[in-house]
Design a protein around this motif. Sequence first.
Motif, PDB file in Angstrom:
ATOM      1  N   THR A   1     -16.041 -37.508  -3.735  1.00  0.00           N
ATOM      2  CA  THR A   1     -17.488 -37.690  -3.770  1.00  0.00           C
ATOM      3  C   THR A   1     -17.935 -38.624  -2.658  1.00  0.00           C
ATOM      4  O   THR A   1     -17.520 -39.785  -2.601  1.00  0.00           O
ATOM      5  CB  THR A   1     -17.937 -38.261  -5.127  1.00  0.00           C
ATOM      6  OG1 THR A   1     -17.451 -37.410  -6.167  1.00  0.00           O
ATOM      7  CG2 THR A   1     -19.457 -38.329  -5.195  1.00  0.00           C
TER       8      THR A   1
ATOM      9  N   ASP B   1     -23.456 -38.761  -4.155  1.00  0.00           N
ATOM     10  CA  ASP B   1     -22.815 -37.910  -5.171  1.00  0.00           C
ATOM     11  C   ASP B   1     -22.630 -36.473  -4.705  1.00  0.00           C
ATOM     12  O   ASP B   1     -22.645 -35.530  -5.501  1.00  0.00           O
ATOM     13  CB  ASP B   1     -23.621 -37.923  -6.482  1.00  0.00           C
ATOM     14  CG  ASP B   1     -23.567 -39.280  -7.169  1.00  0.00           C
ATOM     15  OD1 ASP B   1     -22.546 -39.974  -6.992  1.00  0.00           O
ATOM     16  OD2 ASP B   1     -24.556 -39.636  -7.844  1.00  0.00           O
ATOM     17  N   GLN B   2     -22.449 -36.296  -3.401  1.00  0.00           N
ATOM     18  CA  GLN B   2     -22.170 -34.987  -2.844  1.00  0.00           C
ATOM     19  C   GLN B   2     -20.681 -34.874  -2.531  1.00  0.00           C
ATOM     20  O   GLN B   2     -20.053 -35.844  -2.107  1.00  0.00           O
ATOM     21  CB  GLN B   2     -22.979 -34.774  -1.554  1.00  0.00           C
ATOM     22  CG  GLN B   2     -24.485 -34.709  -1.767  1.00  0.00           C
ATOM     23  CD  GLN B   2     -24.906 -33.467  -2.519  1.00  0.00           C
ATOM     24  OE1 GLN B   2     -24.347 -32.389  -2.320  1.00  0.00           O
ATOM     25  NE2 GLN B   2     -25.898 -33.622  -3.401  1.00  0.00           N
ATOM     26  N   GLN B   3     -20.161 -33.679  -2.761  1.00  0.00           N
ATOM     27  CA  GLN B   3     -18.754 -33.463  -2.440  1.00  0.00           C
ATOM     28  C   GLN B   3     -18.551 -33.502  -0.915  1.00  0.00           C
ATOM     29  O   GLN B   3     -19.399 -33.071  -0.154  1.00  0.00           O
ATOM     30  CB  GLN B   3     -18.283 -32.111  -2.977  1.00  0.00           C
ATOM     31  CG  GLN B   3     -17.967 -32.116  -4.455  1.00  0.00           C
ATOM     32  CD  GLN B   3     -16.820 -33.041  -4.801  1.00  0.00           C
ATOM     33  OE1 GLN B   3     -15.860 -33.162  -4.051  1.00  0.00           O
ATOM     34  NE2 GLN B   3     -16.926 -33.695  -5.943  1.00  0.00           N
TER      35      GLN B   3
ATOM     36  N   ASP C   1     -17.723 -32.513   2.585  1.00  0.00           N
ATOM     37  CA  ASP C   1     -17.879 -31.175   3.151  1.00  0.00           C
ATOM     38  C   ASP C   1     -16.546 -30.618   3.646  1.00  0.00           C
ATOM     39  O   ASP C   1     -15.629 -31.367   4.016  1.00  0.00           O
ATOM     40  CB  ASP C   1     -18.877 -31.227   4.312  1.00  0.00           C
ATOM     41  CG  ASP C   1     -19.277 -29.840   4.768  1.00  0.00           C
ATOM     42  OD1 ASP C   1     -19.968 -29.147   4.011  1.00  0.00           O
ATOM     43  OD2 ASP C   1     -18.870 -29.452   5.882  1.00  0.00           O
TER      44      ASP C   1
END
Length: 433
Positions: A84, A88-90, A92
Motif C-alpha cells: 500500500t 491507500d493505493q496499491q 503500481d
Amino acid sequence: MRERLRRIDLRGAIGVVCGACVVVSVWLARDSVSGLAGDVGLEMLIFLVAIALGETARLTILTGRETAPMSTAAALGLSFTALTAPGDQQVDASVVVATISLGMACGLLILRLATGSGHWGGTAARLLAAASAAVVYRSVDFNGHTLIVWQEEWSHHRWLVAVLMLSVGALAMLVDLTLEAAVRAGRDHAPLLRSVVDEVRSSGGLATALVSSGALIALAEVAVGVAALPLFLFPLLLTYFAVQRYASIRTTYRQTIGALSSLTDRAGYTRTSHAQRVADIAVAVGRDMGMGQRELTDLEYAALLHDLGQVALRAPIPEGATVMAAPADQQRIAHDGAEIVRTTGVLDNVAAILESQTTPYRQVREFGQELPMSSRIIKVANAYDDLCAPSGNDDRAMERIHLGLGYEYDPRVVDSLTRVLERRRGRTPLSTG
C-alpha cells in the motif's frame, strides 16, 4: 549466414522487447517511486536485494539453459504482494516491474564482474515473465477491479486468492519457457513446439515450485511481513545446492562416457575423434527430426559408444570403417558393444540402440521390424563419417549413401542429414579429418 542472422534477430527481438519493458516501466514509475517511504520502501528494497542475489545463483537444467530459481520466485512474490502506497493505493505495476528490472540487472552485473559468465538472454526471458505477472495481477481490469484489489476483498477466501496467484504465476512461467524454447529452437534448428514441450518436461517441476513459492511469499507477507521472503526462499536455496550436485554428477557421467568412447581411438581400432564426429552429426540430425531432449541424450551416448564392440575384434578393421565390414562382422560389433554397455546396469536404452544400429532399413520397410529411430540415425551418421574418410569429399559420401536409400538407410534420416550438411556448409565446413 541466413540461419545465423535469424538466430541473432530472435535473441535481439527478445532483448529489444525486454529493454522497452524496462524503459517504459521506469518512465511510468518515476513519479510513484518518490512517494514510497517507510515500511513499503524498505520492503521493496529487500525484494530488490533478494532478486539481485538470486540472479547470481544460477542453475543449468537438462536442456542446457540457465535459470535462476530464487530470483524468479522473489520476483513473482513481489508481483503478488499487496503493498500500500500513500493514499491507500496499491503500488503500481510499473514500480514493481522497475524494481524487478533493477534487481535482475544488478544480479547480472555482479555475476559478470565476479565470474565473467552469465547470459543476458535468460535474464531477459525471466524479466518479461515476471513483468507479465505483475501487469496481469496489478493493472489489468477484471470486472471493474484489478486482481490485487480482488485479493483484498476476498481476504476471507484465501484459497481463492491462492488460485488466482497460481494461475497468473503459471501464465508467467509459460511466457518464460516459451521464450527460452524459441531461442533454443532457432539456435539448434529444432521444431518450436518440440522445444516448448522439452522445456516444460525438463522445467515443469521446478516451475511449479517457483510459482508456489511466489504465491506463498505473497500470502505469508500479510501475517509475518517481509520475513516471508527468506522463509520461503530457504527451501529453494537447499534445492539449488541439490540440483547443482546433480548437474555435477551428470557432467561427470558424460565425461566418463566420452572417455570410454575414446578407447577405440587409443587402441587403434578407429580414426581419431570418429565417435565424437558421429555423435555431433547424430545429435544434429535428431534435433532436425524433432527428437526430445531425453531422446537426444540417449542418442548422443549411443553414438559415442557405437564402436565400442570393436575392442573384441582379433584384428582391427582398416581405419575402423565398419561400413566396409561384412554384415556379420557389423552385427557382432553391435552386439558386443551392447553387451558391454548393459553391464553398467543404467544404460539399457543406449544398449538397445546399439544392438540395432547395423540393422538395414529394409527390415522395417519389408518386414515391419521395430527399429529405434536413434539406431537409424547412427547408421547413417556412421556411414557418412566412414565414407568421408578416404578423400574428405562429403558429396561423394552422400552419393554412396543415396545408393543404399530405402535399403540400408532410412530416407527420412538421409533427408535430415542433407539439411544439416547444407546448414553447416553455410557456416563452417564440416571437418572429417
